[in-house]
Design a protein around this motif. Structure first.
Motif, short mmCIF file in Angstrom:
data_model
loop_
_atom_site.label_atom_id
_atom_site.label_comp_id
_atom_site.label_asym_id
_atom_site.label_seq_id
_atom_site.Cartn_x
_atom_site.Cartn_y
_atom_site.Cartn_z
N ARG A 1 -1.79 2.68 -6.65
CA ARG A 1 -2.37 2.36 -5.19
C ARG A 1 -1.60 2.39 -4.79
NH1 ARG A 1 -5.74 -1.20 -8.90
NH2 ARG A 1 -7.75 -0.64 -8.78
N VAL A 2 -1.78 4.30 -3.41
CA VAL A 2 -1.08 3.70 -2.16
C VAL A 2 -1.84 3.09 -0.99
CG1 VAL A 2 0.45 6.16 -0.44
CG2 VAL A 2 -0.54 5.70 -3.27
N PHE A 3 -1.01 2.76 0.19
CA PHE A 3 -1.43 1.60 1.46
C PHE A 3 -0.81 2.41 2.24
CE2 PHE A 3 -2.27 -1.29 -2.40
CZ PHE A 3 -3.95 -1.59 -2.08
N ALA A 4 -1.53 2.76 3.45
CA ALA A 4 -0.89 3.11 4.65
C ALA A 4 -1.42 1.92 5.71
CB ALA A 4 -0.94 4.20 4.96
N ASN A 5 -0.31 1.42 6.08
CA ASN A 5 -0.70 -0.08 7.79
C ASN A 5 -2.01 -1.04 6.80
OD1 ASN A 5 0.88 1.60 9.62
ND2 ASN A 5 -0.43 2.30 10.65
N GLY A 6 -1.48 -1.22 5.38
CA GLY A 6 -2.62 -1.92 4.98
C GLY A 6 -3.72 -1.93 4.23
N VAL A 7 -4.03 -0.49 4.51
CA VAL A 7 -5.55 0.21 3.94
C VAL A 7 -4.99 1.02 2.35
CG1 VAL A 7 -7.05 2.14 4.81
CG2 VAL A 7 -5.89 0.44 6.51
N ASN A 8 -6.13 1.20 1.64
CA ASN A 8 -5.94 1.64 0.96
C ASN A 8 -6.55 3.41 1.03
OD1 ASN A 8 -5.69 2.84 -2.14
ND2 ASN A 8 -7.17 1.26 -2.76
N THR A 9 -5.12 3.90 0.89
CA THR A 9 -5.85 5.62 1.35
C THR A 9 -5.57 6.28 0.21
OG1 THR A 9 -3.23 6.09 1.67
CG2 THR A 9 -3.99 5.55 2.94
N ALA A 10 -4.90 5.56 -0.89
CA ALA A 10 -4.97 7.06 -2.20
C ALA A 10 -5.24 5.79 -3.56
CB ALA A 10 -3.81 7.70 -2.35
N GLU A 11 -5.22 6.26 -4.79
CA GLU A 11 -5.48 5.79 -6.05
C GLU A 11 -5.48 6.56 -7.43
OE1 GLU A 11 -9.19 3.09 -6.92
OE2 GLU A 11 -7.67 2.33 -5.19
N THR A 12 -4.90 5.83 -7.97
CA THR A 12 -5.40 7.36 -8.89
C THR A 12 -4.97 6.69 -10.61
OG1 THR A 12 -3.94 9.13 -10.85
CG2 THR A 12 -2.82 7.87 -9.83
N TYR A 13 -5.38 6.73 -11.63
CA TYR A 13 -5.44 5.65 -13.19
C TYR A 13 -4.48 6.68 -13.74
CZ TYR A 13 -6.11 2.81 -16.85
OH TYR A 13 -5.91 2.03 -18.30
#
Length: 89
Positions: free
Chosen positions: A71-83
């Motif tokens: 998971r990638v977060f920008a400014n604390g918001v989950n902006t992308a995720e992948t399995y």
């Protein structure tokens, strides 16, 4: 915001779209909120919500990995995720 969708099996259909095994990007306004929820709940699809970052602005960016989920977060918001099972970051 844009939505990037990748099917785990090419040609998989959901919400009237044949999804590719290659990541495809859609404008967020091309999907209704109900369609987006259905797509996100579908285990055969990887759905990523992407925000565009502005230039000349600072961001706090972090990535996490747990049980195969990246998971990638920008400014604390989950902006992308992948399995990605069995991979290292």
């Amino acid at each position: 915001m844009t939505v990037r969708i990748t099917a785990k099996q090419g040609g998989f259909r959901r919400c009237g779209i044949a999804h590719s095994a290659v990541a495809t990007t859609y404008p967020a306004d091309s999907l209704t909120s109900a369609e987006l929820k259905r797509l996100q709940a579908e285990p055969m699809l990887v759905v990523e919500l992407l925000d565009q970052l502005a230039t000349s602005q600072w961001y706090h960016v972090a990535a996490t990995r747990r049980a195969g989920w990246v998971r990638v977060f920008a400014n604390g918001v989950n902006t992308a995720e992948t399995y990605k099972p069995g991979t290292t970051v």
